[in-house]
Design a protein around this motif. Structure first.
Motif, PDB file in Angstrom:
ATOM      1  N   SER A 108      25.649 -34.646 -38.184  1.00  0.00           N
ATOM      2  CA  SER A 108      26.085 -33.263 -38.328  1.00  0.00           C
ATOM      3  C   SER A 108      26.891 -33.091 -39.601  1.00  0.00           C
ATOM      4  O   SER A 108      27.525 -34.026 -40.084  1.00  0.00           O
ATOM      5  CB  SER A 108      26.893 -32.820 -37.108  1.00  0.00           C
ATOM      6  OG  SER A 108      27.930 -33.732 -36.854  1.00  0.00           O
TER       7      SER A 108
ATOM      8  N   THR B 151      26.358 -26.682 -39.955  1.00  0.00           N
ATOM      9  CA  THR B 151      27.065 -25.477 -39.515  1.00  0.00           C
ATOM     10  C   THR B 151      27.947 -24.900 -40.624  1.00  0.00           C
ATOM     11  O   THR B 151      28.773 -24.041 -40.368  1.00  0.00           O
ATOM     12  CB  THR B 151      27.926 -25.775 -38.268  1.00  0.00           C
ATOM     13  OG1 THR B 151      28.677 -26.965 -38.500  1.00  0.00           O
ATOM     14  CG2 THR B 151      27.057 -25.991 -37.049  1.00  0.00           C
TER      15      THR B 151
ATOM     16  N   GLN C 175      31.084 -33.336 -33.776  1.00  0.00           N
ATOM     17  CA  GLN C 175      30.606 -33.006 -32.430  1.00  0.00           C
ATOM     18  C   GLN C 175      31.721 -32.357 -31.616  1.00  0.00           C
ATOM     19  O   GLN C 175      31.463 -31.471 -30.802  1.00  0.00           O
ATOM     20  CB  GLN C 175      30.064 -34.263 -31.748  1.00  0.00           C
ATOM     21  CG  GLN C 175      28.767 -34.751 -32.408  1.00  0.00           C
ATOM     22  CD  GLN C 175      28.318 -36.111 -31.909  1.00  0.00           C
ATOM     23  OE1 GLN C 175      29.119 -36.962 -31.562  1.00  0.00           O
ATOM     24  NE2 GLN C 175      27.005 -36.320 -31.880  1.00  0.00           N
TER      25      GLN C 175
ATOM     26  N   THR D  15      31.508 -28.842 -32.492  1.00  0.00           N
ATOM     27  CA  THR D  15      30.343 -28.129 -31.971  1.00  0.00           C
ATOM     28  C   THR D  15      30.683 -27.450 -30.644  1.00  0.00           C
ATOM     29  O   THR D  15      30.308 -26.312 -30.388  1.00  0.00           O
ATOM     30  CB  THR D  15      29.159 -29.093 -31.784  1.00  0.00           C
ATOM     31  OG1 THR D  15      28.908 -29.729 -33.027  1.00  0.00           O
ATOM     32  CG2 THR D  15      27.911 -28.364 -31.341  1.00  0.00           C
TER      33      THR D  15
ATOM     34  N   SER E  76      28.183 -22.211 -29.810  1.00  0.00           N
ATOM     35  CA  SER E  76      27.128 -22.943 -30.517  1.00  0.00           C
ATOM     36  C   SER E  76      25.730 -22.633 -29.993  1.00  0.00           C
ATOM     37  O   SER E  76      24.750 -22.820 -30.692  1.00  0.00           O
ATOM     38  CB  SER E  76      27.376 -24.444 -30.407  1.00  0.00           C
ATOM     39  OG  SER E  76      28.492 -24.805 -31.159  1.00  0.00           O
TER      40      SER E  76
END
Lengths: 415, 342
Positions: free
Chosen positions: A72, A105, B174, B177, B253
């Motif tokens: 990510s 993101t 994470q 997220t 998300s």
């Protein structure tokens, strides 16, 4: 190792001190992080993605690297770059967690020159990631097209200014290149093959899809709008100068997903979207239909949703073969037409659930030898008894074409 | 001798600082070890320092049957602002400290308990950041682990079943997220509806940790999901609220799915009733709707909750095992859902 290259710092200082330029970013240092191959690459790459300063370029070397978790990125302006899509392979066959191979993101990200393969879920997802570039990269699932492959190859969603250029996606069990709930979109110069849907633009506005090849998918290019989503009312898409051929792979999407209803052998399907222009494309040998125009066929509970396609323009495309072996629902409907379909098929739906029939304004400016049929269904749910086929083209007036999409971060490869 | 006493006093005061270190908390980068922050008086992080308050939630997020210990630190002289629906609004400098641990037998979680990770959510000057720390085998130090970790765990589940699995410590991204709310990172657990039990809010009020609380304000409380003395519908919605709604909310998300599972959501389609999947891919399992009233076996929600396969399993992050008791609750809720409106 980290190289810090002070590039524009001095220049911006001069500009700023002269008062020429108020918007100059304070942070103009360009960082480059080069990752070495070898032990612990997956962890080192994820660490680099987490700890990167804004506007860092992270360079991955040649080689094949195994990943057990999804990656990510949430730092602005990062470029993630490999040695080439035929040289740097990120392999997720052993993935144990996360819904995609790489999740982005943050804004202003560029992804380029690498291959991602065999992710457990989606390939690369970017959400709320404006000004993103996907360039010269491949996302693929190896082996025969399979229900067990991930859904989307490249998956920008809820974003503005999306650029997909020179991307290859192979084997996705939903859409290879999927842009959803986004605006200001370019998908060009890309190859989508052996996916259920090659390229799909869904619940999005202002999209240009051009100079792509969509082949050997179940459906080549889909322009959809679906109900019950945060962003609806897709409109203003141009699909032009694409090669859309042989999209005859079986539909291997798991049922439940809307693309599972697309008949294998579909070139372009425009569903419930508005102001869509399809021109200058080359269609060949899509066995069900070259271009289908349809209302959303399912029941829905959403007052704000319009299930009809509106203001559609089809003109100046080249057609060859196709329509000779209709599949899925269209096979049933084609039965009454001698088992074959012309190049262009409209479901003839003009109303839904308590609404009056409306003129959807379908403009077909093609030579007379390009076949057309309206199935004359009137409304859904589908009832084969309601079929009233007509070869007469609707007398629509072509809407003015939307302006070409121009993205500020779009530039041709700089080296 | 006198010198020794002085030394001893010095050492004692050094150990007995007046609580966590604000400079470490507000620093640009996370500290290398958990101990650097000073949240605990002991190296094993069992005894909270001054102003570090232990708390718990009515319903926890399921994390592979891990035992969780939560603490909140709010800087001296500050307090959290009450919110009826959203998480409390904590001041800059607040840290939420959550330690995850196991015991050889989770039917007796206090016996030979050990810690695996401690996650910090730190309210920096420009927003919250997440920082995971992984404990060493000796249980003397927890080290910053921005890329997370995978750890092999063997234990016995509360139902007596043997478990041998790979526990995933999420990486710093994470963490974000799940904690994402629009462009911000925000706490999930400490909402009034999930804190308001066993006199906990009164205690926070007495200690000056919360302001804006009064008897006139609505203090909805979710029921404990596994307490069958409460109505099934409320228990199921409370379970979905803490386990799913951090992503399945309008600014979460999973917003693009259109599936919204917050406690206050009332739209049937948004909750998933007869809703078609949007981007489920093979997560649909070939099923047509998220929730089919009366039929858990044809409901994608159940399919994804009971799966442990990445790409199918929901939540996507933070669990390796299926939550048997949670799945049973949602199955029962869907089975008893009236079919009439189909």
């Amino acid at each position: 190792m980290m190289k810090r290259i002070l590039l524009a710092g001095a220049a911006s200082f001069l500009l700023a001190s002269c008062g020429w330029y108020d918007d100059i970013p304070q942070e103009t240092t360009v960082h480059t992080v080069e990752l070495a191959e070898g032990e612990g690459f997956a962890g080192r790459l994820q660490a680099a993605l987490i700890t990167a300063e804004p506007n860092t370029t992270i360079i991955m070397p040649e080689g094949t690297y195994m990943f057990s978790d999804g990656l990510s990125l949430d730092v602005q302006g990062v470029t993630l770059r490999g040695a080439g899509e035929d040289k740097t392979f990120l392999d997720f066959a052993g993935q144990q967690g996360a819904g995609e191979g790489l999740l982005v993101t943050s804004e202003g990200v560029t992804l380029r020159d690498f291959t991602i393969r065999d992710t457990a879920g989606d390939g690369i997802k970017s959400k709320g990631a404006d000004n993103i570039t996907y360039r010269d990269l491949t996302v693929e699932w190896s082996g025969e097209p399979s229900e067990d492959s991930g859904a989307y190859g490249v998956y920008p969603v809820e974003s503005s200014n999306v650029l997909v250029d020179g991307v290859t996606v192979r084997g996705a069990s939903d859409a290879g290149i999927y842009v959803g709930q986004s605006t200001q979109i370019i998908v060009r110069n890309s190859l989508a093959e052996y996916n259920v849907a090659g390229i799909e633009i869904e619940n999005s506005t202002y999209a240009d899809v051009y100079e792509n090849t969509a082949r050997h998918n179940a459906g080549g290019v889909l322009i959809f709008d679906l109900p019950n989503l945060p962003i609806m009312g897709g409109h203003s898409t141009r699909v032009f100068n694409n090669a859309i051929t042989n999209n005859n792979t079986r539909n291997f999407a798991p049922p439940g997903n809307i693309v599972a209803t697309v008949p294998s052998g579909t070139g372009v399907l425009i569903m419930a979207n508005e102001n869509v222009h399809v021109f200058g494309n080359s269609f060949a040998d899509n066995r069900t239909v070259q271009i289908a125009i349809s209302a959303y066929p399912e029941a829905f509970d959403d007052e704000s949703y319009n299930p009809l396609p509106r203001n559609i323009v089809v003109q100046g495309n080249a057609y060859s073969g196709g329509g000779d072996d209709p599949q899925g629902l269209l096979a049933v409907l084609a039965a009454g037409l001698g088992g074959q379909l012309p190049a262009l098929v409209w479901d003839g739906v003009t109303s839904w659930d308590g609404h009056d029939a409306t003129d959807i304004n379908l403009a077909i400016n093609e030579p007379e030898n390009v076949g057309f049929v309206s199935l004359g269904l009137g409304s859904y749910p589908l009832d084969p008894a309601k079929i009233h086929p007509s070869m007469e083209r609707p007398a629509g007036t072509a809407m003015a074409e939307p302006e070409p999409i121009v993205l500020a971060h779009d530039f041709k490869a700089e080296d | 001798m006198r010198y020794l006493i002085l030394c001893a006093i010095f050492l004692l005061t050094a150990c007995n600082k007046s609580g966590p270190d604000m400079q470490v908390i507000l620093a640009d980068k996370p500290a290398p070890t958990l101990a650097d922050y000073g949240f605990f008086k002991d190296v094993s992080a069992n005894i909270p320092a001054k102003r570090v308050q232990a708390y718990d939630l009515v319903n926890p997020l399921f994390t592979d049957y891990a035992d969780k210990h939560r603490f909140v630190f709010i800087p001296q002289g500050k307090s959290a602002q009450y919110h009826a629906v959203d998480a409390l609004e904590f001041p800059v400098g607040t840290v939420l400290v959550k330690t995850f641990g196991y015991a050889p037998d989770m039917r007796t979680p206090m016996v030979d308990a050990y810690k695996v990770e401690t996650r910090l959510l730190i309210h920096k000057k420009d927003g919250w950041i997440a920082a995971p720390y992984v404990w060493n085998k000796e249980q003397t130090e927890a080290n910053y682990a921005p890329i997370g970790a995978r750890l092999q765990i063997q234990t016995i589940a509360p139902d007596g079943k043997n478990l041998d699995f790979t526990y995933g410590v999420p990486n710093a991204n994470q963490c974000k997220t799940c904690h994402q709310s629009g462009h911000d990172v925000l706490p999930i657990g400490p909402k009034v509806r999930n804190l308001n039990h066993n006199g906990q809010l009164d205690l926070w009020y007495e200690k000056g940790l919360i302001r804006g609380l009064s008897v006139d304000l609505p203090t909805t409380t979710v029921p404990p999901a596994q307490d069958i003395s409460f109505p099934l519908n409320a228990r199921a919605r409370a379970y979905l609220d803490i386990n799913c709604a951090h992503c399945h909310k309008p600014d979460g998300s999973a917003s693009n799915s259109g599936l919204m599972l917050e406690w206050g959501e009332t739209d049937r389609t948004r909750i998933g009733i007869n809703k078609h999947p949007t981007a489920a891919g093979r997560g649909s399992g070939g099923l047509l709707t998220v929730i089919t009233p009366g039929n858990p076996d044809t409901s994608i929600m159940v399919h994804r909750m009971q799966s442990v396969e990445p790409g199918i399993a929901m939540p996507e992050l933070g669990r390796t095992l299926a939550h048997k008791e949670g799945v049973a609750l949602i199955r029962e809720w869907i089975a008893e859902m009236p079919v009439k409106d189909n």
